[in-house]
Scaffold this motif. Sequence first.
Motif, short mmCIF file in Angstrom:
data_model
loop_
_atom_site.label_atom_id
_atom_site.label_comp_id
_atom_site.label_asym_id
_atom_site.label_seq_id
_atom_site.Cartn_x
_atom_site.Cartn_y
_atom_site.Cartn_z
N GLY A 82 0.82 -1.21 0.00
CA GLY A 82 0.00 0.00 0.00
C GLY A 82 0.86 1.25 0.00
O GLY A 82 0.58 2.21 -0.73
N ALA A 83 1.91 1.24 0.82
CA ALA A 83 2.82 2.39 0.85
C ALA A 83 3.49 2.59 -0.51
O ALA A 83 3.64 3.72 -0.98
CB ALA A 83 3.87 2.19 1.93
N GLU A 84 3.89 1.49 -1.14
CA GLU A 84 4.51 1.59 -2.46
C GLU A 84 3.51 2.10 -3.50
O GLU A 84 3.85 2.89 -4.38
CB GLU A 84 5.05 0.23 -2.89
N THR A 85 2.28 1.64 -3.41
CA THR A 85 1.28 2.00 -4.42
C THR A 85 0.94 3.48 -4.36
O THR A 85 0.91 4.16 -5.39
CB THR A 85 0.00 1.17 -4.21
N TYR A 86 0.67 3.98 -3.16
CA TYR A 86 0.16 5.35 -3.02
C TYR A 86 1.26 6.34 -2.64
O TYR A 86 1.30 7.45 -3.18
CB TYR A 86 -0.96 5.38 -1.98
N GLY A 87 2.15 5.95 -1.73
CA GLY A 87 3.20 6.86 -1.30
C GLY A 87 4.20 7.17 -2.41
O GLY A 87 4.52 8.34 -2.67
N LEU A 88 4.69 6.13 -3.07
CA LEU A 88 5.67 6.35 -4.13
C LEU A 88 5.05 7.08 -5.32
O LEU A 88 5.73 7.86 -6.00
CB LEU A 88 6.28 5.03 -4.59
N LYS A 89 3.78 6.84 -5.57
CA LYS A 89 3.10 7.56 -6.65
C LYS A 89 3.11 9.07 -6.37
O LYS A 89 3.43 9.88 -7.25
CB LYS A 89 1.67 7.06 -6.79
N ALA A 90 2.78 9.45 -5.14
CA ALA A 90 2.76 10.87 -4.78
C ALA A 90 4.17 11.48 -4.87
O ALA A 90 4.34 12.60 -5.37
CB ALA A 90 2.19 11.04 -3.38
N ARG A 116 11.15 2.91 1.96
CA ARG A 116 11.13 1.51 1.52
C ARG A 116 12.14 0.68 2.28
O ARG A 116 11.95 -0.52 2.49
CB ARG A 116 11.43 1.42 0.02
N LEU A 117 13.24 1.31 2.65
CA LEU A 117 14.31 0.59 3.35
C LEU A 117 14.29 0.85 4.86
O LEU A 117 15.22 0.45 5.56
CB LEU A 117 15.68 1.00 2.76
#
Length: 219
Positions: A105-113, A134-135
């Motif tokens: 979820g963090a990768e999907t929405y956070g990285l997109k922003a 991520r790390l």
Amino acid sequence: MTVPDVSTDYRTRMGAVAFAIAGILFAVYEAVAPRADETTLDGAASWASVGWSVAHISAIVGLILIPLGYGAIRGFLDGTPQERTAHLAAVVGYIGSGLTISYYGAETYGLKAIGERALVDGDPSLTDVGNDFRLDPTAVTVFAIGLLLVGVAAVLASIAVWRSASLPRWSAVPLAALLVIMLPQFFFPQAGRIVWGVLVAVSALWLAAALWRASQSRS
């Protein structure tokens, strides 16, 4: 001609459908996820792309569906010695998927922003923020534990199927083997990850077919 009266186990069929869709979604996940140097604006563009969102949402839905499939196996084995093992597979699978999905979820929405902001500002250094979270030790630990439990659940399900004598012995083994290496496959080259996704789809469809055939009531 008399047609035999054959009742259908719809719960088992729904489990078969869950496995089939999950397998296809994992193949989609690996095939459409863009790959780029994630310290550059190309990497930021990949995070902001439709492909990134589609890929990771596909993985999230796949992780939800697989434990549902284990639940169907438990229902199919109701009253047998392997019901408990299948039930444990479903429980462990739900927990593992839940922990893993928190990271996705963090990768999907956070990285997109972050990717969108980096593109607007023309500042590739903003990608450092994404790579930092991520790390993050907590995030990585939760993700690793989740994937470990996803693999454990798959092995438990394969043991239940193997010992059941009600389903083809090998039908759950390939999927279990592939889910056990879900964490290491992140370090594969892109072609290797796509192959892994395709193999997950094939193995999940095999298990789905075995469950579908078993959905005819045993007489």
